[in-house]
Scaffold this motif. Sequence first.
Motif, mmCIF file in Angstrom:
data_model
loop_
_atom_site.group_PDB
_atom_site.id
_atom_site.type_symbol
_atom_site.label_atom_id
_atom_site.label_comp_id
_atom_site.label_asym_id
_atom_site.label_seq_id
_atom_site.Cartn_x
_atom_site.Cartn_y
_atom_site.Cartn_z
ATOM 1 N N ASP A 56 0.822 -1.206 0.000
ATOM 2 C CA ASP A 56 0.000 0.000 0.000
ATOM 3 C C ASP A 56 0.858 1.258 0.000
ATOM 4 N N SER A 57 2.088 1.149 0.529
ATOM 5 C CA SER A 57 2.956 2.317 0.612
ATOM 6 C C SER A 57 3.927 2.310 -0.558
ATOM 7 N N GLU A 58 3.393 2.353 -1.777
ATOM 8 C CA GLU A 58 4.236 2.381 -2.956
ATOM 9 C C GLU A 58 3.471 3.018 -4.105
ATOM 10 N N LEU A 59 4.223 3.405 -5.111
ATOM 11 C CA LEU A 59 3.653 4.027 -6.308
ATOM 12 C C LEU A 59 4.155 3.242 -7.506
ATOM 13 N N HIS A 60 3.308 2.366 -8.053
ATOM 14 C CA HIS A 60 3.679 1.510 -9.174
ATOM 15 C C HIS A 60 5.006 0.795 -8.913
ATOM 16 N N GLY A 61 5.126 0.250 -7.703
ATOM 17 C CA GLY A 61 6.308 -0.527 -7.337
ATOM 18 C C GLY A 61 7.381 0.258 -6.622
ATOM 19 N N TYR A 62 7.415 1.564 -6.756
ATOM 20 C CA TYR A 62 8.410 2.382 -6.062
ATOM 21 C C TYR A 62 7.965 2.588 -4.615
ATOM 22 N N ARG A 63 8.913 2.374 -3.673
ATOM 23 C CA ARG A 63 8.605 2.486 -2.255
ATOM 24 C C ARG A 63 9.506 3.524 -1.600
ATOM 25 N N PRO A 64 8.987 4.232 -0.594
ATOM 26 C CA PRO A 64 9.840 5.195 0.121
ATOM 27 C C PRO A 64 11.098 4.512 0.652
ATOM 28 N N GLY A 65 12.244 5.121 0.398
ATOM 29 C CA GLY A 65 13.514 4.547 0.815
ATOM 30 C C GLY A 65 14.256 3.826 -0.284
ATOM 31 N N ASP A 66 13.606 3.570 -1.421
ATOM 32 C CA ASP A 66 14.314 2.959 -2.548
ATOM 33 C C ASP A 66 15.443 3.871 -3.023
ATOM 34 N N ARG A 67 16.604 3.285 -3.221
ATOM 35 C CA ARG A 67 17.708 4.017 -3.859
ATOM 36 C C ARG A 67 18.206 3.135 -4.996
ATOM 37 N N ALA A 115 16.410 8.439 -6.072
ATOM 38 C CA ALA A 115 16.083 8.347 -4.647
ATOM 39 C C ALA A 115 14.586 8.561 -4.482
ATOM 40 N N VAL A 116 13.902 7.602 -3.884
ATOM 41 C CA VAL A 116 12.456 7.701 -3.667
ATOM 42 C C VAL A 116 12.232 8.243 -2.255
ATOM 43 N N TYR A 117 11.904 9.521 -2.153
ATOM 44 C CA TYR A 117 11.695 10.145 -0.842
ATOM 45 C C TYR A 117 10.307 9.828 -0.289
ATOM 46 N N THR A 118 9.286 10.005 -1.119
ATOM 47 C CA THR A 118 7.928 9.678 -0.698
ATOM 48 C C THR A 118 7.238 8.937 -1.835
ATOM 49 N N ALA A 119 6.303 8.070 -1.501
ATOM 50 C CA ALA A 119 5.536 7.346 -2.517
ATOM 51 C C ALA A 119 4.313 6.736 -1.852
ATOM 52 N N ASP A 120 3.171 6.973 -2.432
ATOM 53 C CA ASP A 120 1.951 6.274 -2.054
ATOM 54 C C ASP A 120 1.122 6.108 -3.319
ATOM 55 N N ARG A 121 -0.107 5.676 -3.184
ATOM 56 C CA ARG A 121 -0.900 5.387 -4.378
ATOM 57 C C ARG A 121 -1.276 6.640 -5.155
ATOM 58 N N ASP A 122 -1.125 7.808 -4.547
ATOM 59 C CA ASP A 122 -1.551 9.050 -5.196
ATOM 60 C C ASP A 122 -0.415 9.808 -5.869
ATOM 61 N N ARG A 304 18.798 -0.567 -3.339
ATOM 62 C CA ARG A 304 18.910 -0.629 -1.885
ATOM 63 C C ARG A 304 17.675 0.011 -1.248
ATOM 64 N N HIS A 305 17.511 -0.276 0.043
ATOM 65 C CA HIS A 305 16.476 0.385 0.823
ATOM 66 C C HIS A 305 17.185 1.163 1.923
ATOM 67 N N GLU A 306 17.098 2.479 1.886
ATOM 68 C CA GLU A 306 17.829 3.317 2.816
ATOM 69 C C GLU A 306 16.844 4.153 3.631
ATOM 70 N N THR A 307 16.790 3.877 4.930
ATOM 71 C CA THR A 307 15.867 4.631 5.788
ATOM 72 C C THR A 307 16.246 6.100 5.869
ATOM 73 N N SER A 308 17.507 6.406 5.553
ATOM 74 C CA SER A 308 17.921 7.816 5.589
ATOM 75 C C SER A 308 17.178 8.643 4.551
ATOM 76 N N LEU A 309 16.768 8.004 3.447
ATOM 77 C CA LEU A 309 15.994 8.730 2.443
ATOM 78 C C LEU A 309 14.633 9.112 2.999
ATOM 79 N N ILE A 310 14.008 8.206 3.731
ATOM 80 C CA ILE A 310 12.711 8.512 4.327
ATOM 81 C C ILE A 310 12.866 9.639 5.347
ATOM 82 N N ALA A 311 13.959 9.565 6.139
ATOM 83 C CA ALA A 311 14.202 10.617 7.124
ATOM 84 C C ALA A 311 14.447 11.962 6.451
ATOM 85 N N GLY A 312 15.022 11.921 5.247
ATOM 86 C CA GLY A 312 15.308 13.165 4.532
ATOM 87 C C GLY A 312 14.172 13.660 3.665
ATOM 88 N N ALA A 313 13.022 12.985 3.718
ATOM 89 C CA ALA A 313 11.903 13.352 2.849
ATOM 90 C C ALA A 313 11.394 14.763 3.136
#
Length: 653
Positions: A56-67, A115-122, A304-313
């Motif tokens: 649910d927390s992705e946009l066409h496969g892209y998820r927050p934290g993807d690098r 870098a995927v900072y934010t992503a949801d269905r919208d 990779r999945h980097e939580t620092s990207l989410i923190a930097g959103a």
Amino acid sequence: MIRATLASLVIATLVVATLWPTTSDDAARTVRSVAESTAPSFDSIVESHEIPGAADSELHGYRPGDRLQYRLDQTRVVDVTMQSVFNPVDGAAQPAVHESHSSYSSSTTGRLVIAVYTADRDRGLFGFSIESAQVTALTNDMSGAADRNAIGRELAREVLVRVGARGQVESIAFPEAIPAEAELLWRDLLARWQIVYPESAGDNTWETEEDDATGRCLVAYQRDSETIVKSRIEYLKHHHLSTSRGLGGQNAIPVGDIVEDITYRVRRIPLNAQSHGTGHIDLQDDTHTIDAAIDFSLALTDQRHETSLIAGAADAQERFDAATVSTLGLARAVRSGRPAVEPTTNESIESLLDELRALIEKHGVSNPAVVAAMARLTQMIRESDHAVDLAVSELYGALPKGMAAVLFGAFGAAGTPAAQLALRNIFTDDSWTDGGRFTALAAFAQVENPLPAVDEELEALYARGDALGRSALLILGVVSNKVVHSDATRSAAITRQMVERLTDPTASDQTRLVAVRALGNAAPTSTPQALVDLVAHGNERIRRAAVEAVERTLDEGATDLLLDAAHSDASEETRRHAIRLLATEGRPGAGAALTEIALGSDPEAVRHAALHYLGLRAGDDASSREAVEWIATGDTSATLRGMASQILATLDR
């Protein structure tokens, strides 16, 4: 050097710019805006690794934290044929013709980081950069290694992109003061990175209209398991085609084909894509023709999945909100809610003009701050005629390069009577250089409610053989289209003038060609008989222009013309254009025409176009499917057999 950043406000017809006489240097400058926005391709060798997380927390496969890291490799080759025609000299029976050829190439390699900072269905907020970018050549403007290295360093600066619910690039925040060359490279890349998914998740074939740096293009998609094929079919309009003498803009008649198929392999995210594109642009000015071939490869090498990207959103969002954003279509606009409210007084106008001058002197006209200041000036002009007077006074002083075009663009965008008259006074004034007059005329094309008095001025420029005469006639056609609902009598009168030129037995082919294109700009509600007659003209340029002008009319006569052109025109480009119009506008007889052409012995490029549209009909039309099935098994062309088989596989899923 091309500066296309004014295109959001200087909305002129492309045909005007292409009819302006160019030197060979102008031709080289014109090449880049076409070549850098033509077809590239992608290629990959690495599999994707699934990352645990809620779907649910992705946009066409892209998820927050993807690098994501991709290997980037792109090449372009552009060939230009220049032709100059000189009037006959004493004793010569024919005009003298001089033809020359030149070519340009470029290569860009590096590591694309997403870098995927934010992503949801919208929607989502992504950051793009190219590390270790190597630009071996960009255009002939960039002859030195230092220039190329500078562009490579600029590509390493992060570009923030807002991605919409269907995967489309909605808006772009470029780094401050990014050079126009780097910006064009990014627009080129992002337009081919994006996959615009269908509104219904279960669809396996769908069409969209997508913007890129060249224009708005009709794009068709086909999906089969992990494979998505994106086909760039035809440009519906061109955003710009710039030369050092002026800017062309929207609502232009397409002047060429850019054909591209991109095949993506998607496993949650795109692992790779591969394509080769070709483009042909006839500038329709008896001056030059551009052919481009572009290969572009992109390969996923690390995920990779980097939580620092989410923190930097939050920081990324703040930077995006504070930026002046633009789109793939070159339209720049200050984000809603952010423009400062400032009084329109003589002092504030003069202060803004000083600010604009300083910005242009420091950064040139391609800086986002210049565009933002231009938008503020446009608003002041709408609110006060004093802003026009003060801006005109600036025009008669010493100006930094490009500032006159910025002021003209603000006049045209504002469109007030005072602003229109200011432009009129310049493009009719012989004391101005032809280049300055042309820029003012091009800016006038964006005026939404043109003054009636300007009609005679435009007509007079053509009648007296002015250097801007042909461009003026094309602008007059635009005027007719803009007033067709508010003043039908005025619009009809302009259309009659164009038709009279078509029927004049003494008119030259050049006069007829310009009149046909002006009629296309006018978009009359019915097809004039004189236009019908020119579809069979012996001059291919006139014939093609006539078919393109017919595109704007919706009566039965237009349908018959398109059917004839699709079946039998001598020009492959004109036939493909007619096929698209028949299919996309749902005209009677389109299905039978597509079937006959797809099954016939026409050139493969023409049959390819017909088969594509048959495939879009085959899901609901039995006869179209039958034709596709026959091609899949019995056609002599391996390319068409493969295409038909892919269509059937998609339909049968």
